[in-house]
Design a protein around this motif. Structure first.
Motif, PDB file in Angstrom:
ATOM      1  N   LYS A 441     105.404   4.254   7.985  1.00  0.00           N
ATOM      2  CA  LYS A 441     106.479   4.307   6.990  1.00  0.00           C
ATOM      3  C   LYS A 441     106.780   5.741   6.574  1.00  0.00           C
ATOM      4  O   LYS A 441     107.950   6.131   6.452  1.00  0.00           O
ATOM      5  N   GLN A 442     105.729   6.542   6.389  1.00  0.00           N
ATOM      6  CA  GLN A 442     105.927   7.917   5.949  1.00  0.00           C
ATOM      7  C   GLN A 442     106.694   8.732   6.992  1.00  0.00           C
ATOM      8  O   GLN A 442     107.491   9.614   6.646  1.00  0.00           O
ATOM      9  N   SER A 443     106.470   8.416   8.273  1.00  0.00           N
ATOM     10  CA  SER A 443     107.189   9.125   9.334  1.00  0.00           C
ATOM     11  C   SER A 443     108.682   8.842   9.256  1.00  0.00           C
ATOM     12  O   SER A 443     109.507   9.737   9.475  1.00  0.00           O
ATOM     13  N   TYR A 444     109.037   7.593   8.936  1.00  0.00           N
ATOM     14  CA  TYR A 444     110.457   7.250   8.802  1.00  0.00           C
ATOM     15  C   TYR A 444     111.075   7.933   7.579  1.00  0.00           C
ATOM     16  O   TYR A 444     112.218   8.401   7.618  1.00  0.00           O
ATOM     17  N   LEU A 445     110.310   7.999   6.493  1.00  0.00           N
ATOM     18  CA  LEU A 445     110.835   8.633   5.285  1.00  0.00           C
ATOM     19  C   LEU A 445     111.071  10.131   5.495  1.00  0.00           C
ATOM     20  O   LEU A 445     111.989  10.715   4.902  1.00  0.00           O
ATOM     21  N   ASN A 446     110.239  10.739   6.342  1.00  0.00           N
ATOM     22  CA  ASN A 446     110.360  12.186   6.577  1.00  0.00           C
ATOM     23  C   ASN A 446     111.294  12.536   7.728  1.00  0.00           C
ATOM     24  O   ASN A 446     111.590  13.715   7.949  1.00  0.00           O
TER      25      ASN A 446
END
Length: 659
Positions: A441-446
């Motif tokens: 999820k964090q990869s998508y947010l960044n």
């Protein structure tokens, strides 16, 4: 101006490498990009003068070797072949330099990276502009060394060390064959100058020409990753993505293709070599395409497509269609650089994740990157009216138009490879952009689109991938075009372009496009609609065996490691223990010194102090002296037997009188 084409990248490399601490990161980046920009401008002017106006340029800087038998000069030639390839090299290199500003913004070794990139471009330019085999070989070795430095750029990573050593050692095998080929050329022709050698080829023995052609092809196979010297190329993905783009698109892998194109007068007089080249090229294209079906690393999938496309280029050389091979090389440079740079943008924005199984759904986060990657993929698939279509499909048509076994073999494998290429290319697009998200999820947010330093090269390469083939196809491969002049030679017996253009059925011409459409559609259906079909296929006995075969790259690495490399280590150990430390030490300095010391000790024992012993030594020495004095008379065949007996009797009498 022509020397500035060569010297500008060298100036950029020296400035960034030796003055990097003074210039700083930004200064090194600006100087490197400006130097490449000037070279690109000059090569554009040179393209007009040399290619469009038909006036090749020859430059001689000075003498290198001047002996009784061998004369080699520092000489460079700018003809149609050189300028056409240099155009792709410099345009792609310049755009990759600009892209690297975005890709490595905070790397502590930024100046060193830009220095290596510029040196890589300079080595490739020396290679393709050299007017004799030795100058070409200087560039050949230079790009080999710089490729090692770039693949091993992250030198603290063990995998990068391994990949760099593998690339360097495999290329050593090809360089050894190439060196033997150069020696054979000098032994046969007495010269290493291109013009001298090529003018004498028709008058030489065909067997000798075939041996030389196969040795040159061995050298080209290592650089251009043809079976069985292909194993280094997927591993080179350990380098930063701009290096992968430069290495796969414009520099290292095209060096082998250039060597074959430059040596077209030699290859044309060796049907055996052309047959081998055709079979190896077609087999390599099919092999890499099947391995790409199951690869999961984003960059390795694109690397497998590089090996496959190189197989097409080598296949075109084997078909004696050198202009088509060069055209596909130039086209491939643009859309492969685009694919790698777009892939790098995905990896960079998605937390440096390269496993396509852990991506998905990125079309909403990276729409521009998706668009340019789709353009590169469609051009790779030879979609009608995009750049790749005008060279890749033509190679397959020419294979069918020759009507022989080897050419039919090339046509069948080339057509199947076209379908497989479409399948794994759209598999990549589906897994990265279209399926449901599978990543962190964090990869998508960044994740975010790249900045202008990356977007500009991507858009420019997209335009080349769309329009270049259409604009230049008639010039490069059109019937009756004299664009290449004397830089490429095709024997009249091997001209089949007219046959392929006018005599083939429309279905033969459309077959690669149809198979590409089927492959692309199948990938979209299997990965977006019915993924369970592929799961069920891989659970069958045959499916598991095929998956293992493709995933292990036909077990080439296992065969090399378990049989060739391990036996080589055992042989080296035996040589070290038994020959180096055994025979050589006994015969060499260690054994010689021991023997001298032992002999001296034995001589010293003769000094016993007993006078009768000394008298015996004096007598033996005197007899030896007399024997040497009269040996010519005793053993001379011209003296008759009676005289010989008299001499021996007198010698015996003298001894008895002494007693």
């Amino acid at each position: 101006m022509y020397l500035l084409i060569l010297l500008s990248p060298l100036l950029g490399s020296i400035s960034a490498g030796f003055l990097g601490r003074k210039l700083g990161v930004t200064g090194s980046q600006i100087i490197s990009c400006v130097c490449l920009g000037f070279s690109s401008l000059f090569i554009t002017i040179a393209f007009y003068e040399v290619c469009l106006c038909g006036s090749p340029v020859y430059i001689k800087l000075g003498t290198w070797i001047d002996s009784e038998l061998l004369y080699i000069a520092w000489e460079f030639i700018f003809d149609q072949l050189t300028i056409s390839l240099a155009l792709a090299v410099l345009y792609c290199s310049t755009l990759i330099h600009i892209y690297s500003i975005y890709y490595l913004p905070s790397d502590p070794h930024n100046q060193r990276f830009f220095s290596y990139l510029s040196a890589f471009t300079f080595g490739m330019l020396v290679l393709i502009t050299g007017a004799n085999f030795f100058v070409t070989f200087v560039g050949w070795e230079m790009i080999g060394v710089v490729s090692y430095l770039l693949i091993n750029f992250y030198f603290t990573r063990i995998q990068a060390n391994k990949a760099a050593i593998l690339a360097f050692t495999v290329n050593r095998q090809g360089d050894m064959l190439l060196s033997i080929g150069f020696m054979a050329i000098f032994a046969l022709f007495g010269s290493l100058n291109y013009s001298s050698v090529f003018s004498l080829v028709p008058y030489m023995n065909e067997t000798a020409i075939s041996i030389i052609a196969l040795l040159l092809f061995g050298g080209a196979s290592a650089k251009s990753a043809q079976i069985p010297l292909h194993s280094w190329l997927p591993g080179s993905m350990e380098a930063p993505t701009p290096v992968s783009a430069l290495l796969h698109a414009a520099t290292l892998v095209t060096a082998g293709i250039y060597l074959l194109l430059r040596c077209s007068p030699i290859l044309e007089y060796s049907p055996t070599a052309l047959l081998v080249i055709t079979i190896v090229g077609a087999s390599t294209a099919f092999f890499a395409a099947t391995c790409g079906l199951v690869a999961n690393d984003l960059k390795r999938i694109i690397a497998m497509s590089t090996i496959s496309q190189l197989g097409y280029m080598v296949m075109a050389v084997g078909l004696s269609q050198y202009n088509v091979a060069l055209f596909h090389t130039v086209n491939h440079s643009f859309f492969k650089a685009l694919l790698f740079l777009a892939g790098g943008a995905v990896i960079h924005s998605f937390s440096d994740q390269q496993d396509v199984r852990k991506m998905g759904g990125l079309i909403k986060f990276l729409p521009l990157t998706y668009s340019v990657m789709l353009v590169g993929t469609l051009s790779l698939l030879a979609t009608p009216f995009l750049t790749g279509f005008y060279s890749k499909d033509l190679i397959i048509e020419l294979a069918y138009g020759n009507y022989s076994f080897s050419q039919m073999y090339a046509f069948i494998l080339g057509s199947i490879t076209a379908g497989l290429t479409a399948f794994y290319s759209f598999r990549l697009i589906s897994l990265v952009f279209l399926i449901n998200p599978n990543g962190n999820k964090q990869s998508y947010l960044n994740s975010h689109e790249s900045n202008s330093a990356a977007i500009i090269p991507l858009i420019v390469l997209s335009l080349f991938s769309i329009f270049f083939g259409y604009l230049f196809s008639d010039m490069f491969v059109g019937i009756g075009s004299d664009f290449f002049g004397n830089s490429l030679f095709i024997h009249p017996n091997n001209i089949t372009l007219v046959e392929a253009e006018y005599s083939l059925s429309i279905w033969i011409k459309l077959l690669p496009s149809i198979l590409s459409l089927i492959g692309a559609t199948s990938a979209l259906i299997f990965y977006l609609k019915t993924p369970e079909i592929l799961v069920n296929l891989t659970e069958t006995s045959l499916g598991k065996k095929l998956y293992n075969l493709f995933n292990n790259k036909y077990y080439f690495d296992i065969i090399y490691n378990n049989y060739i490399i391990s036996n080589g280590f055992k042989l080296g150990y035996s040589v070290s223990k038994q020959i180096d430390r055994g025979v050589i030490e006994l015969v060499g300095p260690y054994g010689l010194s021991n023997s001298i010391v032992k002999f001296a000790k034995d001589i010293s024992k003769l000094d016993s102090g007993v006078i009768t012993t000394y008298a015996l030594y004096i007598t033996i020495g005197f007899l030896f002296f007399l024997f040497v004095l009269f040996s010519t008379l005793i053993f001379d065949e011209t003296i008759n037997e009676f005289t010989r007996i008299i001499i021996i009797l007198m010698f015996s009498l003298f001894i008895n009188l002494r007693k």
